[in-house]
Motif scaffolding. Sequence first.
Motif, short mmCIF file in Angstrom:
data_model
loop_
_atom_site.label_atom_id
_atom_site.label_comp_id
_atom_site.label_asym_id
_atom_site.label_seq_id
_atom_site.Cartn_x
_atom_site.Cartn_y
_atom_site.Cartn_z
N VAL A 51 -23.62 84.63 64.39
CA VAL A 51 -24.30 84.19 65.59
C VAL A 51 -25.67 83.91 65.28
O VAL A 51 -26.09 82.86 65.88
CB VAL A 51 -24.14 85.35 66.66
CG1 VAL A 51 -24.87 84.76 67.77
CG2 VAL A 51 -22.68 85.79 66.91
N VAL A 52 -26.28 84.75 64.46
CA VAL A 52 -27.95 84.47 64.02
C VAL A 52 -27.97 83.35 63.17
O VAL A 52 -28.67 82.34 63.37
CB VAL A 52 -28.43 85.67 63.53
CG1 VAL A 52 -30.05 85.46 63.03
CG2 VAL A 52 -28.19 87.02 64.66
N VAL A 53 -27.11 83.44 62.13
CA VAL A 53 -27.12 82.10 60.91
C VAL A 53 -26.11 81.63 60.99
O VAL A 53 -24.84 81.89 60.60
CB VAL A 53 -27.46 82.89 59.62
CG1 VAL A 53 -27.46 81.74 58.72
CG2 VAL A 53 -28.53 83.78 59.60
N LYS A 54 -26.11 80.22 61.69
CA LYS A 54 -24.75 79.55 62.18
C LYS A 54 -24.24 78.85 60.87
O LYS A 54 -22.82 78.61 60.88
CB LYS A 54 -25.22 78.52 63.18
CG LYS A 54 -25.49 79.33 64.39
CD LYS A 54 -25.40 78.68 65.74
CE LYS A 54 -26.09 78.98 66.74
NZ LYS A 54 -26.23 80.62 66.85
N ASP A 55 -24.70 78.64 59.69
CA ASP A 55 -24.30 77.88 58.71
C ASP A 55 -23.69 78.85 57.50
O ASP A 55 -23.74 78.51 56.42
CB ASP A 55 -24.97 76.95 58.25
CG ASP A 55 -26.46 77.41 57.74
OD1 ASP A 55 -26.55 78.55 57.80
OD2 ASP A 55 -27.11 76.44 57.23
N ILE A 56 -23.52 79.97 57.64
CA ILE A 56 -22.86 80.87 56.56
C ILE A 56 -21.46 80.38 56.41
O ILE A 56 -20.56 80.53 57.18
CB ILE A 56 -22.93 82.43 57.03
CG1 ILE A 56 -24.26 82.73 57.23
CG2 ILE A 56 -22.27 83.14 55.89
CD1 ILE A 56 -24.47 84.45 57.69
N PRO A 57 -20.84 80.10 55.17
CA PRO A 57 -19.70 79.70 54.76
C PRO A 57 -18.63 80.69 55.12
O PRO A 57 -18.95 81.93 54.96
CB PRO A 57 -19.65 79.33 53.38
CG PRO A 57 -21.11 79.29 53.03
CD PRO A 57 -21.90 80.01 53.91
N SER A 58 -17.30 80.64 55.59
CA SER A 58 -16.58 81.18 55.96
C SER A 58 -15.98 82.35 54.73
O SER A 58 -15.37 83.27 54.95
CB SER A 58 -15.19 80.75 56.82
OG SER A 58 -14.74 80.01 55.69
N ASN A 59 -16.15 81.84 53.48
CA ASN A 59 -15.82 82.55 52.44
C ASN A 59 -16.82 83.52 51.79
O ASN A 59 -16.88 83.84 50.99
CB ASN A 59 -15.27 81.67 51.32
CG ASN A 59 -16.13 81.01 50.71
OD1 ASN A 59 -17.30 80.65 51.29
ND2 ASN A 59 -15.93 80.08 49.62
N SER A 60 -17.82 83.59 52.72
CA SER A 60 -18.94 84.62 52.32
C SER A 60 -18.99 85.63 53.36
O SER A 60 -18.49 85.73 54.50
CB SER A 60 -20.17 83.75 52.28
OG SER A 60 -20.30 82.68 51.53
N VAL A 61 -19.73 86.78 52.75
CA VAL A 61 -20.07 87.94 53.80
C VAL A 61 -21.47 88.36 53.67
O VAL A 61 -22.15 87.96 52.61
CB VAL A 61 -19.20 89.15 53.21
CG1 VAL A 61 -17.90 88.80 53.42
CG2 VAL A 61 -19.58 89.62 51.89
N ALA A 62 -21.98 88.93 54.78
CA ALA A 62 -23.60 89.35 54.65
C ALA A 62 -23.53 90.72 54.60
O ALA A 62 -22.63 91.61 55.16
CB ALA A 62 -23.96 88.93 55.93
N VAL A 63 -24.34 91.30 53.64
CA VAL A 63 -24.41 92.55 53.27
C VAL A 63 -25.81 93.08 53.14
O VAL A 63 -26.77 92.28 52.90
CB VAL A 63 -23.83 92.99 51.96
CG1 VAL A 63 -22.08 92.54 51.97
CG2 VAL A 63 -24.20 92.11 50.90
N GLY A 64 -26.07 94.46 53.51
CA GLY A 64 -27.19 95.14 53.30
C GLY A 64 -28.11 94.79 54.57
O GLY A 64 -27.81 94.16 55.37
#
Length: 73
Positions: A51-64
């Motif tokens: 929601v915050v970063v709209k262009d993160i690829p769907s095959n990626s994850v945010a960690v940390g």
Amino acid sequence: MTEHEKQQAGMVYNAVEPELIKDLYACHDLCWEYNQIRPANVKERNEKIRVVVKDIPSNSVAVGNPAKVVKKI
């Protein structure tokens, strides 16, 4: 051209434009909400960061925390 359009284009813009200030505080609120999610709740964290970063690829994850976007292997 709106101040938001100027900002996105890398042009000089009025940073105290009320609409930009509203967007800034909305983003601050979303970041605060993200930081309140327990680290073990990976699904909710990944949904919120998208929601915050709209262009993160769907095959990626945010960690940390702070979030770092990494590719899924």
